[in-house]
Design a protein around this motif. Structure first.
Motif, PDB file in Angstrom:
ATOM      1  N   HIS A   6      38.377   9.212  -3.762  1.00  0.00           N
ATOM      2  CA  HIS A   6      37.358   9.469  -4.511  1.00  0.00           C
ATOM      3  C   HIS A   6      36.224   8.564  -3.502  1.00  0.00           C
ATOM      4  O   HIS A   6      36.500   7.474  -3.241  1.00  0.00           O
ATOM      5  CB  HIS A   6      37.116   8.810  -5.858  1.00  0.00           C
ATOM      6  N   LEU A   7      35.303   9.140  -2.966  1.00  0.00           N
ATOM      7  CA  LEU A   7      34.225   8.569  -2.028  1.00  0.00           C
ATOM      8  C   LEU A   7      33.042   8.257  -2.877  1.00  0.00           C
ATOM      9  O   LEU A   7      32.488   9.210  -3.756  1.00  0.00           O
ATOM     10  CB  LEU A   7      33.926   9.301  -0.908  1.00  0.00           C
ATOM     11  N   SER A   8      32.599   7.065  -2.921  1.00  0.00           N
ATOM     12  CA  SER A   8      31.180   6.808  -3.448  1.00  0.00           C
ATOM     13  C   SER A   8      30.061   7.107  -2.744  1.00  0.00           C
ATOM     14  O   SER A   8      30.067   7.722  -1.609  1.00  0.00           O
ATOM     15  CB  SER A   8      31.170   5.360  -3.737  1.00  0.00           C
ATOM     16  N   GLY A   9      28.833   7.417  -3.257  1.00  0.00           N
ATOM     17  CA  GLY A   9      27.787   7.914  -2.492  1.00  0.00           C
ATOM     18  C   GLY A   9      27.292   6.921  -1.544  1.00  0.00           C
ATOM     19  O   GLY A   9      26.808   7.385  -0.560  1.00  0.00           O
ATOM     20  N   ALA A  10      27.577   5.650  -1.614  1.00  0.00           N
ATOM     21  CA  ALA A  10      27.044   4.677  -0.449  1.00  0.00           C
ATOM     22  C   ALA A  10      28.063   5.062   0.449  1.00  0.00           C
ATOM     23  O   ALA A  10      27.446   4.972   1.835  1.00  0.00           O
ATOM     24  CB  ALA A  10      27.402   3.196  -1.149  1.00  0.00           C
ATOM     25  N   THR A  11      29.446   5.167   0.418  1.00  0.00           N
ATOM     26  CA  THR A  11      30.340   5.203   1.596  1.00  0.00           C
ATOM     27  C   THR A  11      29.854   6.765   2.392  1.00  0.00           C
ATOM     28  O   THR A  11      29.790   6.814   3.441  1.00  0.00           O
ATOM     29  CB  THR A  11      31.734   5.462   0.953  1.00  0.00           C
ATOM     30  N   VAL A  12      29.586   7.743   1.527  1.00  0.00           N
ATOM     31  CA  VAL A  12      29.237   8.899   2.127  1.00  0.00           C
ATOM     32  C   VAL A  12      27.838   8.878   2.876  1.00  0.00           C
ATOM     33  O   VAL A  12      27.580   9.222   4.067  1.00  0.00           O
ATOM     34  CB  VAL A  12      29.007  10.126   1.114  1.00  0.00           C
ATOM     35  N   LEU A  13      26.893   8.089   2.410  1.00  0.00           N
ATOM     36  CA  LEU A  13      25.571   7.864   2.963  1.00  0.00           C
ATOM     37  C   LEU A  13      25.800   7.097   4.353  1.00  0.00           C
ATOM     38  O   LEU A  13      25.124   7.344   5.537  1.00  0.00           O
ATOM     39  CB  LEU A  13      24.606   7.371   2.218  1.00  0.00           C
ATOM     40  N   LYS A  14      26.756   5.926   4.117  1.00  0.00           N
ATOM     41  CA  LYS A  14      26.958   5.299   5.271  1.00  0.00           C
ATOM     42  C   LYS A  14      27.531   5.996   6.442  1.00  0.00           C
ATOM     43  O   LYS A  14      27.327   5.879   7.817  1.00  0.00           O
ATOM     44  CB  LYS A  14      27.841   3.932   5.043  1.00  0.00           C
ATOM     45  N   ASN A  15      28.618   6.957   6.183  1.00  0.00           N
ATOM     46  CA  ASN A  15      29.043   7.639   7.114  1.00  0.00           C
ATOM     47  C   ASN A  15      28.404   8.715   7.703  1.00  0.00           C
ATOM     48  O   ASN A  15      28.434   8.956   8.887  1.00  0.00           O
ATOM     49  CB  ASN A  15      30.485   8.556   6.514  1.00  0.00           C
ATOM     50  N   THR A  21      23.527   8.184  14.075  1.00  0.00           N
ATOM     51  CA  THR A  21      23.527   7.188  14.834  1.00  0.00           C
ATOM     52  C   THR A  21      24.406   7.328  16.246  1.00  0.00           C
ATOM     53  O   THR A  21      23.836   7.255  17.438  1.00  0.00           O
ATOM     54  CB  THR A  21      24.131   5.825  14.701  1.00  0.00           C
ATOM     55  N   ILE A  22      25.492   7.969  16.267  1.00  0.00           N
ATOM     56  CA  ILE A  22      26.415   8.308  17.418  1.00  0.00           C
ATOM     57  C   ILE A  22      25.822   9.748  17.977  1.00  0.00           C
ATOM     58  O   ILE A  22      25.878   9.710  19.229  1.00  0.00           O
ATOM     59  CB  ILE A  22      27.681   8.717  16.861  1.00  0.00           C
ATOM     60  N   LEU A  23      25.120  10.539  17.319  1.00  0.00           N
ATOM     61  CA  LEU A  23      24.599  11.927  17.865  1.00  0.00           C
ATOM     62  C   LEU A  23      23.083  11.611  18.482  1.00  0.00           C
ATOM     63  O   LEU A  23      23.042  12.333  19.395  1.00  0.00           O
ATOM     64  CB  LEU A  23      24.716  12.901  16.651  1.00  0.00           C
ATOM     65  N   PHE A  24      22.566  10.686  17.823  1.00  0.00           N
ATOM     66  CA  PHE A  24      21.183  10.535  18.351  1.00  0.00           C
ATOM     67  C   PHE A  24      20.807   9.284  19.241  1.00  0.00           C
ATOM     68  O   PHE A  24      20.120   9.135  20.147  1.00  0.00           O
ATOM     69  CB  PHE A  24      20.189  10.814  17.311  1.00  0.00           C
ATOM     70  N   CYS A  25      20.970   8.142  18.450  1.00  0.00           N
ATOM     71  CA  CYS A  25      20.597   6.943  18.994  1.00  0.00           C
ATOM     72  C   CYS A  25      21.363   6.507  19.956  1.00  0.00           C
ATOM     73  O   CYS A  25      20.750   6.010  21.097  1.00  0.00           O
ATOM     74  CB  CYS A  25      20.747   5.858  17.716  1.00  0.00           C
ATOM     75  N   VAL A  26      22.695   6.817  20.165  1.00  0.00           N
ATOM     76  CA  VAL A  26      23.294   6.212  21.159  1.00  0.00           C
ATOM     77  C   VAL A  26      23.029   6.789  22.566  1.00  0.00           C
ATOM     78  O   VAL A  26      23.007   6.100  23.781  1.00  0.00           O
ATOM     79  CB  VAL A  26      25.036   6.031  21.054  1.00  0.00           C
ATOM     80  N   PRO A  27      23.017   8.276  22.445  1.00  0.00           N
ATOM     81  CA  PRO A  27      22.761   8.944  23.882  1.00  0.00           C
ATOM     82  C   PRO A  27      21.388   8.335  24.390  1.00  0.00           C
ATOM     83  O   PRO A  27      21.005   8.300  25.656  1.00  0.00           O
ATOM     84  CB  PRO A  27      22.891  10.324  23.614  1.00  0.00           C
ATOM     85  N   ILE A  28      20.453   8.374  23.474  1.00  0.00           N
ATOM     86  CA  ILE A  28      18.921   8.234  23.837  1.00  0.00           C
ATOM     87  C   ILE A  28      18.974   6.730  24.341  1.00  0.00           C
ATOM     88  O   ILE A  28      18.147   6.624  25.453  1.00  0.00           O
ATOM     89  CB  ILE A  28      18.004   8.484  22.800  1.00  0.00           C
ATOM     90  N   LEU A  29      19.290   5.942  23.685  1.00  0.00           N
ATOM     91  CA  LEU A  29      19.315   4.393  24.028  1.00  0.00           C
ATOM     92  C   LEU A  29      20.112   4.333  25.394  1.00  0.00           C
ATOM     93  O   LEU A  29      19.529   3.514  26.398  1.00  0.00           O
ATOM     94  CB  LEU A  29      19.564   3.664  22.685  1.00  0.00           C
ATOM     95  N   SER A  30      21.133   4.748  25.439  1.00  0.00           N
ATOM     96  CA  SER A  30      21.915   4.866  26.872  1.00  0.00           C
ATOM     97  C   SER A  30      21.088   5.188  27.877  1.00  0.00           C
ATOM     98  O   SER A  30      21.248   4.554  29.007  1.00  0.00           O
ATOM     99  CB  SER A  30      23.327   5.348  26.805  1.00  0.00           C
TER     100      SER A  30
END
Length: 103
Positions: A6-15, A21-30
């Motif tokens: 059972h995953l809580s809503g906060a865990t799903v949102l954090k994932n 972040t992996i898809l958008f922020c990391v490549p652009i900032l790199s």
């Protein structure tokens, strides 16, 4: 017996936030950090070459107005400083994003 996952809503949102972040922020900032440091190295070289008077390297404030060659080095150094500051803070932000992903 099966374990219930059972995953809580906060865990799903954090994932989801980590994935975004992996898809958008990391490549652009790199790319921004790498480009900033490369341009910070190239800018003073261009300033020195502009003072020497190499053809094709000049400062244009407007299409019809050229700045004097003597200003090439000071402007190149100022640009290099701004780009290095950009690199420094982008690198800090990138480290923060990677720390968020890691935790």
């Amino acid at each position: 017996m099966e374990k219930s996952t059972h995953l809580s809503g906060a865990t799903v949102l954090k994932n989801i936030a980590k994935g975004a972040t992996i898809l958008f922020c990391v490549p652009i900032l790199s790319v921004w950090a790498a480009g900033s440091v490369v341009c910070a190295i190239i800018a003073p070289i261009g300033g020195v070459l502009g003072i020497v008077g190499i053809q094709g390297i000049g400062l244009n404030a407007f299409p019809d107005y050229d700045l004097p060659n003597i200003l090439s080095l000071p402007i190149g150094l100022c640009l290099s400083l701004l780009l290095f500051i950009s690199f420094y803070y982008t690198r800090r932000l990138l480290r923060g994003c990677l720390h968020f992903i890691k935790n």
